[in-house]
Design a protein around this motif. Structure first.
Motif, PDB file in Angstrom:
ATOM      1  N   MET A 103       0.854  -1.154   0.068  1.00 38.74           N
ATOM      2  CA  MET A 103       0.025  -0.013  -0.073  1.00 38.74           C
ATOM      3  C   MET A 103       0.896   1.386  -0.137  1.00 38.74           C
ATOM      4  O   MET A 103       0.432   2.233  -0.508  1.00 38.74           O
ATOM      5  N   GLU A 104       2.043   1.196   0.592  1.00 41.23           N
ATOM      6  CA  GLU A 104       2.774   2.174   0.480  1.00 41.23           C
ATOM      7  C   GLU A 104       3.484   2.626  -0.653  1.00 41.23           C
ATOM      8  O   GLU A 104       3.544   3.700  -1.191  1.00 41.23           O
ATOM      9  N   LYS A 105       3.660   1.527  -1.477  1.00 41.81           N
ATOM     10  CA  LYS A 105       4.317   1.583  -2.805  1.00 41.81           C
ATOM     11  C   LYS A 105       3.349   2.116  -3.905  1.00 41.81           C
ATOM     12  O   LYS A 105       3.684   2.868  -4.780  1.00 41.81           O
ATOM     13  N   VAL A 106       1.996   1.860  -3.733  1.00 42.00           N
ATOM     14  CA  VAL A 106       1.116   2.310  -4.749  1.00 42.00           C
ATOM     15  C   VAL A 106       0.253   3.424  -4.194  1.00 42.00           C
ATOM     16  O   VAL A 106      -0.562   4.118  -5.016  1.00 42.00           O
ATOM     17  N   ASN A 107       0.769   4.219  -2.967  1.00 40.21           N
ATOM     18  CA  ASN A 107      -0.077   5.211  -2.401  1.00 40.21           C
ATOM     19  C   ASN A 107      -0.065   6.317  -3.402  1.00 40.21           C
ATOM     20  O   ASN A 107      -0.916   7.357  -3.479  1.00 40.21           O
ATOM     21  N   GLN A 109      -0.725   6.789  -6.340  1.00 38.18           N
ATOM     22  CA  GLN A 109      -1.989   6.880  -7.013  1.00 38.18           C
ATOM     23  C   GLN A 109      -3.273   6.420  -6.324  1.00 38.18           C
ATOM     24  O   GLN A 109      -4.122   7.130  -6.377  1.00 38.18           O
ATOM     25  N   GLU A 110      -3.039   5.679  -5.439  1.00 41.81           N
ATOM     26  CA  GLU A 110      -4.198   5.113  -4.629  1.00 41.81           C
ATOM     27  C   GLU A 110      -4.728   6.101  -3.505  1.00 41.81           C
ATOM     28  O   GLU A 110      -5.960   5.933  -2.995  1.00 41.81           O
ATOM     29  N   ARG A 111      -3.830   7.108  -3.165  1.00 41.59           N
ATOM     30  CA  ARG A 111      -4.358   8.024  -2.306  1.00 41.59           C
ATOM     31  C   ARG A 111      -5.551   8.907  -2.760  1.00 41.59           C
ATOM     32  O   ARG A 111      -6.398   9.153  -2.012  1.00 41.59           O
ATOM     33  N   PHE A 112      -5.962   8.649  -3.971  1.00 45.32           N
ATOM     34  CA  PHE A 112      -7.077   9.493  -4.404  1.00 45.32           C
ATOM     35  C   PHE A 112      -8.298   8.494  -4.604  1.00 45.32           C
ATOM     36  O   PHE A 112      -9.486   9.078  -4.751  1.00 45.32           O
ATOM     37  N   PHE A 113      -8.309   7.455  -3.964  1.00 42.48           N
ATOM     38  CA  PHE A 113      -9.259   6.449  -4.009  1.00 42.48           C
ATOM     39  C   PHE A 113      -9.321   5.835  -2.695  1.00 42.48           C
ATOM     40  O   PHE A 113      -8.595   5.804  -1.551  1.00 42.48           O
ATOM     41  N   ASN A 114     -10.655   5.266  -2.518  1.00 41.63           N
ATOM     42  CA  ASN A 114     -10.803   4.498  -1.012  1.00 41.63           C
ATOM     43  C   ASN A 114     -10.624   3.240  -1.328  1.00 41.63           C
ATOM     44  O   ASN A 114     -11.270   2.258  -2.016  1.00 41.63           O
ATOM     45  N   SER A 115      -9.213   2.542  -0.996  1.00 40.69           N
ATOM     46  CA  SER A 115      -8.587   1.217  -1.634  1.00 40.69           C
ATOM     47  C   SER A 115      -8.556   0.290  -0.593  1.00 40.69           C
ATOM     48  O   SER A 115      -8.045   1.004   0.562  1.00 40.69           O
ATOM     49  N   THR A 116      -8.549  -0.875  -0.552  1.00 38.19           N
ATOM     50  CA  THR A 116      -8.076  -1.861   0.181  1.00 38.19           C
ATOM     51  C   THR A 116      -7.558  -2.963  -0.514  1.00 38.19           C
ATOM     52  O   THR A 116      -7.403  -3.110  -1.635  1.00 38.19           O
ATOM     53  N   LEU A 117      -6.874  -3.770   0.403  1.00 36.73           N
ATOM     54  CA  LEU A 117      -5.687  -4.723  -0.189  1.00 36.73           C
ATOM     55  C   LEU A 117      -6.334  -6.212   0.005  1.00 36.73           C
ATOM     56  O   LEU A 117      -6.661  -6.607   1.092  1.00 36.73           O
ATOM     57  N   ILE A 118      -6.296  -7.013  -1.100  1.00 39.08           N
ATOM     58  CA  ILE A 118      -6.652  -8.368  -1.025  1.00 39.08           C
ATOM     59  C   ILE A 118      -5.340  -9.178  -1.147  1.00 39.08           C
ATOM     60  O   ILE A 118      -4.562  -8.975  -2.266  1.00 39.08           O
ATOM     61  N   SER A 119      -5.121 -10.039  -0.100  1.00 40.72           N
ATOM     62  CA  SER A 119      -3.782 -10.672  -0.265  1.00 40.72           C
ATOM     63  C   SER A 119      -3.945 -12.100   0.361  1.00 40.72           C
ATOM     64  O   SER A 119      -4.983 -12.301   0.921  1.00 40.72           O
ATOM     65  N   ARG A 120      -2.722 -12.724   0.043  1.00 44.55           N
ATOM     66  CA  ARG A 120      -2.756 -14.174   0.787  1.00 44.55           C
ATOM     67  C   ARG A 120      -2.703 -14.053   2.197  1.00 44.55           C
ATOM     68  O   ARG A 120      -2.756 -14.777   3.105  1.00 44.55           O
ATOM     69  N   THR A 121      -2.160 -12.731   2.664  1.00 41.76           N
ATOM     70  CA  THR A 121      -1.698 -12.846   4.107  1.00 41.76           C
ATOM     71  C   THR A 121      -2.854 -12.412   5.013  1.00 41.76           C
ATOM     72  O   THR A 121      -3.868 -11.935   4.602  1.00 41.76           O
TER      73      THR A 121
END
Length: 121
Positions: A103-107, A109-121
């Motif tokens: 999330m830090e690396k994609v921030n 661009q993603e800071r302009f959206f309400n984003s969550t992450l789906i991962s295996r962890t």
């Protein structure tokens, strides 16, 4: 690598080996918003279809130079709650990033959206 059309479940891509065509290289400017510089290579997965009618977009992490194409593994999905499409996170096979690092690396661009992450962890 042959890419597949998605199903309704975005997490189907987790662990898949994918080819990403990069159309916004690391260091390039956003085509509509010149103040946004791509801190990652960003592109799409050919022969797929996202909810917006275009190919599925993907961020490349762990790739530190601009590239035109990349084959890697989908390690996570950015789910935008306020947009119609998700973004895949593709990395070199065998590399690991935790959710916070992703999330830090994609921030940028993603800071302009309400984003969550789906991962295996």
């Amino acid at each position: 690598m042959k890419n597949r059309r998605p199903s309704e479940q975005p997490n189907q891509w987790l662990g898949e080996l994918l080819t990403v065509k990069v159309d916004r290289q690391l260091g390039s400017k956003h085509p509509r918003y010149a103040s946004i510089e791509y801190e990652l290579n960003y592109g799409f997965v050919p022969e797929t279809m996202a909810a917006d009618g275009h190919e599925i977009d993907a961020y490349l992490i762990g790739v530190t130079e601009p590239v035109d194409e990349f084959e890697g593994q989908c390690i996570a999905i950015v789910h935008r709650k306020d947009d119609v499409e998700d973004k895949l996170i593709v990395a070199p096979v065998g590399t690991n990033f935790n959710d916070e690092e992703i999330m830090e690396k994609v921030n940028f661009q993603e800071r302009f959206f309400n984003s969550t992450l789906i991962s295996r962890t």
